[in-house]
Design a protein around this motif. Structure first.
Motif, PDB file in Angstrom:
ATOM      1  N   UNK A  39       0.905  -1.198   0.037  1.00 12.56           N
ATOM      2  CA  UNK A  39       0.042   0.019  -0.040  1.00 12.56           C
ATOM      3  C   UNK A  39       0.880   1.191  -0.023  1.00 12.56           C
ATOM      4  N   UNK A  40       1.902   1.207   0.814  1.00  8.81           N
ATOM      5  CA  UNK A  40       2.792   2.528   0.609  1.00  8.81           C
ATOM      6  C   UNK A  40       3.422   2.717  -0.657  1.00  8.81           C
ATOM      7  N   UNK A  41       4.087   1.389  -1.319  1.00 15.62           N
ATOM      8  CA  UNK A  41       4.567   1.708  -2.689  1.00 15.62           C
ATOM      9  C   UNK A  41       3.397   2.294  -3.681  1.00 15.62           C
ATOM     10  N   UNK A  42       2.247   1.770  -3.611  1.00 14.89           N
ATOM     11  CA  UNK A  42       1.429   2.470  -4.691  1.00 14.89           C
ATOM     12  C   UNK A  42       0.890   3.785  -4.116  1.00 14.89           C
ATOM     13  N   UNK A  43       0.925   4.078  -2.785  1.00 11.73           N
ATOM     14  CA  UNK A  43       0.369   5.274  -2.416  1.00 11.73           C
ATOM     15  C   UNK A  43       1.739   6.344  -2.916  1.00 11.73           C
ATOM     16  N   UNK A  44       2.810   5.953  -2.816  1.00  9.12           N
ATOM     17  CA  UNK A  44       3.803   6.736  -3.496  1.00  9.12           C
ATOM     18  C   UNK A  44       3.844   7.082  -4.714  1.00  9.12           C
ATOM     19  N   UNK A  45       3.497   5.710  -5.678  1.00  5.69           N
ATOM     20  CA  UNK A  45       3.118   6.130  -7.051  1.00  5.69           C
ATOM     21  C   UNK A  45       2.186   7.246  -7.230  1.00  5.69           C
ATOM     22  N   UNK A  46       0.848   6.970  -6.895  1.00  4.12           N
ATOM     23  CA  UNK A  46      -0.351   7.878  -6.916  1.00  4.12           C
ATOM     24  C   UNK A  46      -0.045   9.023  -6.548  1.00  4.12           C
ATOM     25  N   UNK A  47       0.764   9.251  -5.321  1.00  2.67           N
ATOM     26  CA  UNK A  47       0.871  10.654  -4.962  1.00  2.67           C
ATOM     27  C   UNK A  47       1.751  11.382  -5.815  1.00  2.67           C
ATOM     28  N   UNK A  48       2.827  10.882  -6.342  1.00  2.00           N
ATOM     29  CA  UNK A  48       3.785  11.327  -7.317  1.00  2.00           C
ATOM     30  C   UNK A  48       3.056  11.673  -8.870  1.00  2.00           C
ATOM     31  N   UNK A  49       2.163  10.963  -9.129  1.00  2.36           N
ATOM     32  CA  UNK A  49       1.435  10.889 -10.534  1.00  2.36           C
ATOM     33  C   UNK A  49       0.592  12.163 -10.553  1.00  2.36           C
ATOM     34  N   UNK A  50      -0.065  12.415  -9.086  1.00  2.94           N
ATOM     35  CA  UNK A  50      -1.090  13.400  -8.975  1.00  2.94           C
ATOM     36  C   UNK A  50      -0.330  14.921  -8.947  1.00  2.94           C
ATOM     37  N   UNK A  51       0.889  14.898  -8.182  1.00  2.99           N
ATOM     38  CA  UNK A  51       1.725  15.998  -8.306  1.00  2.99           C
ATOM     39  C   UNK A  51       2.504  16.444  -9.541  1.00  2.99           C
ATOM     40  N   UNK A  52       2.831  15.447 -10.185  1.00  2.00           N
ATOM     41  CA  UNK A  52       3.642  15.316 -11.457  1.00  2.00           C
ATOM     42  C   UNK A  52       5.069  15.762 -11.058  1.00  2.00           C
ATOM     43  N   UNK A  53       5.454  15.166  -9.962  1.00  2.00           N
ATOM     44  CA  UNK A  53       6.744  15.580  -9.643  1.00  2.00           C
ATOM     45  C   UNK A  53       7.147  14.487  -8.172  1.00  2.00           C
ATOM     46  N   UNK A  54       8.401  13.648  -8.565  1.00  2.00           N
ATOM     47  CA  UNK A  54       8.806  13.051  -7.237  1.00  2.00           C
ATOM     48  C   UNK A  54       9.378  13.672  -6.418  1.00  2.00           C
ATOM     49  N   UNK A  55      10.064  15.073  -6.696  1.00  2.00           N
ATOM     50  CA  UNK A  55      10.704  15.911  -5.798  1.00  2.00           C
ATOM     51  C   UNK A  55       9.921  16.415  -4.844  1.00  2.00           C
ATOM     52  N   UNK A  56       8.523  16.594  -5.119  1.00  2.00           N
ATOM     53  CA  UNK A  56       7.326  17.159  -4.122  1.00  2.00           C
ATOM     54  C   UNK A  56       7.348  15.886  -3.177  1.00  2.00           C
ATOM     55  N   UNK A  57       6.990  14.691  -3.688  1.00  2.00           N
ATOM     56  CA  UNK A  57       6.511  13.693  -3.191  1.00  2.00           C
ATOM     57  C   UNK A  57       7.724  13.196  -1.914  1.00  2.00           C
ATOM     58  N   UNK A  58       9.031  13.175  -2.616  1.00  2.00           N
ATOM     59  CA  UNK A  58      10.252  12.642  -1.546  1.00  2.00           C
ATOM     60  C   UNK A  58      10.382  13.738  -0.773  1.00  2.00           C
TER      61      UNK A  58
END
Length: 379
Positions: free
Chosen positions: A60-79
């Motif tokens: 679930x944590x892995x998938x939440x990381x994928x979805x959050x990054x897709x939504x904000x279009x930036x892994x920088x924001x997510x990380x």
């Protein structure tokens, strides 16, 4: 003599001034991360525990990381957000590792979407979609291999904790560390935090306002940093990429690393490659090491955020991100027989998508939205 410069070109901000603007934006970005951490702490454990109760398993944590990054279009924001959560104590390092891996996958959606702009031209589309999805497949394979190993042994987070201990002189373990960056960021965050705290009717509302303002600053500053850095280095990027064509894969990785560190976005680096590959200027296999270098370069944002937060656990998760991307390259790239597996898989998918264009759309929707949403509900 005739000039090709447009009026907007003539009014362009001088490079030294733009560089100073970037430095100021980086400082504000770190302030935003610190405010995120402060707002989360101000809410109290009863609020934050409820927010993360649904992310109860590594999948679930892995998938939440994928979805959050897709939504904000930036892994920088997510990380950066994950670093703030770990620094505030809301997330443990162990719980954050799958999220970081998920962010790595989610960030590839941008260049995959860029490749769809070539869908009307068959040959161009095949090359563009291959160039985009080889990044997807590399990150998919890295997660499939290293997530189970990390869950069984903790080798990535343990190694990252050791490096963080060496870096801070703290000898490993949690806690905070002092640095000039941390002190400067703490002062700036304290100044801005006084505004929402002064107008809030209660401590909880104040904490929410600080949290929202912190997230807003992170989004705004990263966007402006990316825009300004792109203007600073845009002309140099294409020349550098073309100069790397005849060089070794290591040089290609170095190019991807340096460009991504400069523009603070792996999506920009990899998205630049798509039209070059589509046009046949750059072979997909030559673009591959540049993509891998971008994967490492994107981890600089989390490291900067961790330095601003001044938390050893935050620094540990940032180093975990770096080690994860390095481990994927060290496992797959040195051995010629398996080096191009992600490229081969991408080319096979592109061949299918070329014959049936709707498959490309279905792939993007399933990989970056449908599967993560369904998986979070199940797990």
């Amino acid at each position: 003599m005739h000039s090709d410069l447009t009026p907007s070109d003539r009014r362009q901000i001088p490079a030294p001034v733009r560089a100073l603007i970037v430095v100021a934006l980086l400082y504000l970005f770190l302030v935003g991360v610190k405010m995120l951490e402060g707002g989360i702490k101000g809410l109290g454990s009863e609020y934050t525990d409820a927010v993360f109760a649904s992310v109860s398993s590594p999948i679930a944590a892995l998938l939440a990381g994928i979805l959050a990054t897709v939504l904000v279009q930036s892994s920088s924001v997510t990380t950066a957000t994950i670093v703030g959560l770990v620094a505030s104590g809301v997330l443990s390092v162990e719980a954050a590792v799958p999220m970081i891996m998920g962010a790595n996958i989610g960030t590839t959606v941008t260049n995959t979407l860029v490749s769809l702009t070539h869908v009307r031209h068959s040959t161009e589309f095949s090359r563009a979609f291959s160039a985009a999805t080889m990044h997807d497949f590399f990150n998919f394979l890295a997660v499939i291999i290293f997530l189970p190993l990390e869950l069984l042994t903790g080798f990535l987070s343990t190694s990252a904790a050791w490096i963080a201990g060496l870096f801070t002189g703290a000898g490993g373990g949690g806690g905070d560390f002092d640095s000039p960056i941390k002190a400067a960021v703490k002062w700036g965050a304290g100044v801005i935090e006084r505004i929402p705290e002064a107008i809030a009717a209660s401590e909880t509302i104040g904490a929410v306002l600080v949290l929202v303002l912190g997230i807003g600053i992170i989004f705004l500053t990263l966007g402006l940093i990316t825009k300004n850095m792109r203007l600073l280095v845009a002309e140099r990027i294409e020349r550098t990429l073309n100069a790397a064509l005849a060089k070794s894969g290591l040089i290609g990785m170095a190019v991807g690393l340096l460009i991504t560190m400069s523009v603070q976005s792996s999506s920009i680096t990899t998205s630049i490659l798509i039209p070059l590959c589509a046009a046949g200027v750059l072979a997909v296999r030559n673009a591959y090491p540049i993509t891998l270098g971008a994967n490492i370069g994107t981890t600089i944002t989390a490291l900067l955020a961790a330095l601003g937060a001044g938390s050893i656990d935050g620094l540990t998760i940032a180093f975990t991100h770096t080690l994860f991307n390095l481990a994927g390259i060290l496992l797959l790239y040195p051995i010629p027989r398996i080096r191009f597996i992600p490229v081969v898989l991408a080319e096979k998918l592109a061949d299918l998508a070329q014959r049936r264009r709707t498959l490309a759309i279905a792939y993007v929707l399933a990989a970056f939205a449908g599967i993560p949403l369904l998986g979070i509900l199940i797990f």
